[in-house]
Design an enzyme around this catalytic site. Structure first.
Site, PDB file in Angstrom:
ATOM      1  N   ASP A  15       0.768  -1.256   0.000  1.00  0.00           N
ATOM      2  CA  ASP A  15       0.000   0.000   0.000  1.00  0.00           C
ATOM      3  C   ASP A  15       0.800   1.309   0.000  1.00  0.00           C
ATOM      4  O   ASP A  15       0.457   2.230   0.764  1.00  0.00           O
ATOM      5  CB  ASP A  15      -0.950   0.001   1.208  1.00  0.00           C
ATOM      6  CG  ASP A  15      -1.944  -1.144   1.206  1.00  0.00           C
ATOM      7  OD1 ASP A  15      -1.787  -2.060   0.393  1.00  0.00           O
ATOM      8  OD2 ASP A  15      -2.883  -1.123   2.033  1.00  0.00           O
ATOM      9  N   HIS A  59     -10.772   0.556  -2.915  1.00  0.00           N
ATOM     10  CA  HIS A  59     -12.128   0.500  -2.380  1.00  0.00           C
ATOM     11  C   HIS A  59     -13.168   1.165  -3.275  1.00  0.00           C
ATOM     12  O   HIS A  59     -12.889   2.217  -3.861  1.00  0.00           O
ATOM     13  CB  HIS A  59     -12.190   1.225  -1.029  1.00  0.00           C
ATOM     14  CG  HIS A  59     -11.349   0.643   0.061  1.00  0.00           C
ATOM     15  ND1 HIS A  59     -11.269  -0.707   0.310  1.00  0.00           N
ATOM     16  CD2 HIS A  59     -10.570   1.246   1.010  1.00  0.00           C
ATOM     17  CE1 HIS A  59     -10.478  -0.901   1.365  1.00  0.00           C
ATOM     18  NE2 HIS A  59     -10.030   0.262   1.793  1.00  0.00           N
ATOM     19  N   HIS A  76     -10.858   6.593   1.534  1.00  0.00           N
ATOM     20  CA  HIS A  76      -9.462   6.548   1.073  1.00  0.00           C
ATOM     21  C   HIS A  76      -9.326   5.482  -0.016  1.00  0.00           C
ATOM     22  O   HIS A  76     -10.107   4.525  -0.062  1.00  0.00           O
ATOM     23  CB  HIS A  76      -8.518   6.215   2.234  1.00  0.00           C
ATOM     24  CG  HIS A  76      -8.805   4.874   2.854  1.00  0.00           C
ATOM     25  ND1 HIS A  76      -9.784   4.677   3.811  1.00  0.00           N
ATOM     26  CD2 HIS A  76      -8.281   3.641   2.622  1.00  0.00           C
ATOM     27  CE1 HIS A  76      -9.836   3.412   4.138  1.00  0.00           C
ATOM     28  NE2 HIS A  76      -8.942   2.738   3.427  1.00  0.00           N
ATOM     29  N   LYS A 102      -6.920  -5.004  -3.100  1.00  0.00           N
ATOM     30  CA  LYS A 102      -7.656  -5.627  -1.981  1.00  0.00           C
ATOM     31  C   LYS A 102      -8.726  -4.669  -1.463  1.00  0.00           C
ATOM     32  O   LYS A 102      -8.632  -3.456  -1.690  1.00  0.00           O
ATOM     33  CB  LYS A 102      -6.700  -6.025  -0.854  1.00  0.00           C
ATOM     34  CG  LYS A 102      -5.967  -4.858  -0.231  1.00  0.00           C
ATOM     35  CD  LYS A 102      -4.924  -5.318   0.773  1.00  0.00           C
ATOM     36  CE  LYS A 102      -4.144  -4.135   1.328  1.00  0.00           C
ATOM     37  NZ  LYS A 102      -4.943  -3.193   2.119  1.00  0.00           N
ATOM     38  N   CYS A 141      -1.951  -3.185   7.235  1.00  0.00           N
ATOM     39  CA  CYS A 141      -1.698  -4.096   6.112  1.00  0.00           C
ATOM     40  C   CYS A 141      -0.442  -4.931   6.298  1.00  0.00           C
ATOM     41  O   CYS A 141      -0.436  -6.121   6.002  1.00  0.00           O
ATOM     42  CB  CYS A 141      -1.639  -3.316   4.793  1.00  0.00           C
ATOM     43  SG  CYS A 141      -1.597  -4.407   3.378  1.00  0.00           S
TER      44      CYS A 141
HETATM   45  C1  VGL Z   1      -5.210   0.016   5.624  1.00  0.00           C
HETATM   46  C2  VGL Z   1      -6.240   1.595   6.910  1.00  0.00           C
HETATM   47  C3  VGL Z   1      -7.372   1.531   6.119  1.00  0.00           C
HETATM   48  C4  VGL Z   1      -4.016  -0.828   5.333  1.00  0.00           C
HETATM   49  C5  VGL Z   1      -6.322  -0.070   4.820  1.00  0.00           C
HETATM   50  O1  VGL Z   1      -4.121  -1.651   4.401  1.00  0.00           O
HETATM   51  O2  VGL Z   1      -2.969  -0.678   5.995  1.00  0.00           O
HETATM   52  N1  VGL Z   1      -5.172   0.840   6.669  1.00  0.00           N
HETATM   53  N2  VGL Z   1      -7.393   0.694   5.088  1.00  0.00           N
HETATM   54 ZN    ZN Z   2      -8.702   0.707   3.435  1.00  0.00          ZN
END
Ligand code: VGL
Ligand code: ZN
Length: 194
Positions: A15, A59, A76, A102, A141
């Site tokens: 990410d 997302h 986000h 994802k 993540c």
């Molecule tokens: C994540 C916050 C919100 C991550 C994903 O993948 O680290 N963190 N969505």
């Molecule tokens: Zn997320």
């Protein structure tokens, strides 16, 4: 520790997207600092001919993790939005790299790169037995991808010098490092890879 890369090793980078970097919707303090070490690992693996897997949060606009849709996060990494893009400073290899999206359906969240993706299948098809994991965020993540990999039987290294976390609650990153190590992850830095 001395780790010699073999064809059974893969790099997983979580990410490194604009929304998780300063100025982004869920910007991680100093998040940009992971990019040079992440790039160094990517170069190391690419030069050795090892595959590089880049996960991304991806997302729909009404995702259940978003405030107003049942979740805790600001919107986000919405599909195809500017914030969902990888940082332009991330150096993505031209080949032998795989983008893993994802959290792509409204009803499910995925902090692990293995949840609802083809990551396991891709690793298995390539004979991968060991994974090295870095990126954003240590306490989401990275942690969940590491725990997922351990659960699936991979020898799993976490790249201490190439991870940063959200730290929603103080201590979250410390707890994440402890949880990963307790589950069997080995914490390494670039100096360990020969
Ligand atoms: C994540 C916050 C919100 C991550 C994903 O993948 O680290 N963190 N969505
Ligand atoms: Zn997320």
């Amino acid at each position: 520790m001395k780790i010699q890369l073999t064809p059974a090793d893969a790099l997983i980078i979580a990410d490194v997207q604009l929304d998780f970097l300063p100025g982004g919707a869920l910007g991680i303090a100093n998040g940009e600092k992971v990019i040079p070490p992440v790039n160094a690992y990517i170069r190391r693996f690419a030069e050795a001919g090892n595959p590089v897997f880049l996960t991304r949060d991806w997302h729909p606009g009404n995702h259940l993790s978003f405030r107003g849709h049942g979740g805790v996060w600001p919107p986000h990494c919405v599909v195809d939005s500017p914030g969902a893009a990888f940082s332009p400073d991330l150096v993505i290899p031209g080949d032998n790299k795989y983008i893993i999206s994802k959290g792509t359906s409204r009803e499910f969240d995925a902090y692990s790169g293995f949840q609802g993706t083809h990551l396991l299948q891709l690793l298995q098809e390539r004979g991968i037995r060991r994974v090295m994991v870095g990126g954003l965020a240590t306490d989401y993540c990275v942690k969940n991808t590491v725990l997922g990999a351990l659960n699936l039987g991979f020898t799993t290294f976490v790249l201490q010098d190439a991870c940063l976390g959200v730290e929603l609650t103080p201590g979250d990153c410390d707890r994440a490092w402890s949880a990963m190590q307790a589950a069997g992850a080995i914490v390494v830095t670039m100096a360990d890879i020969v």
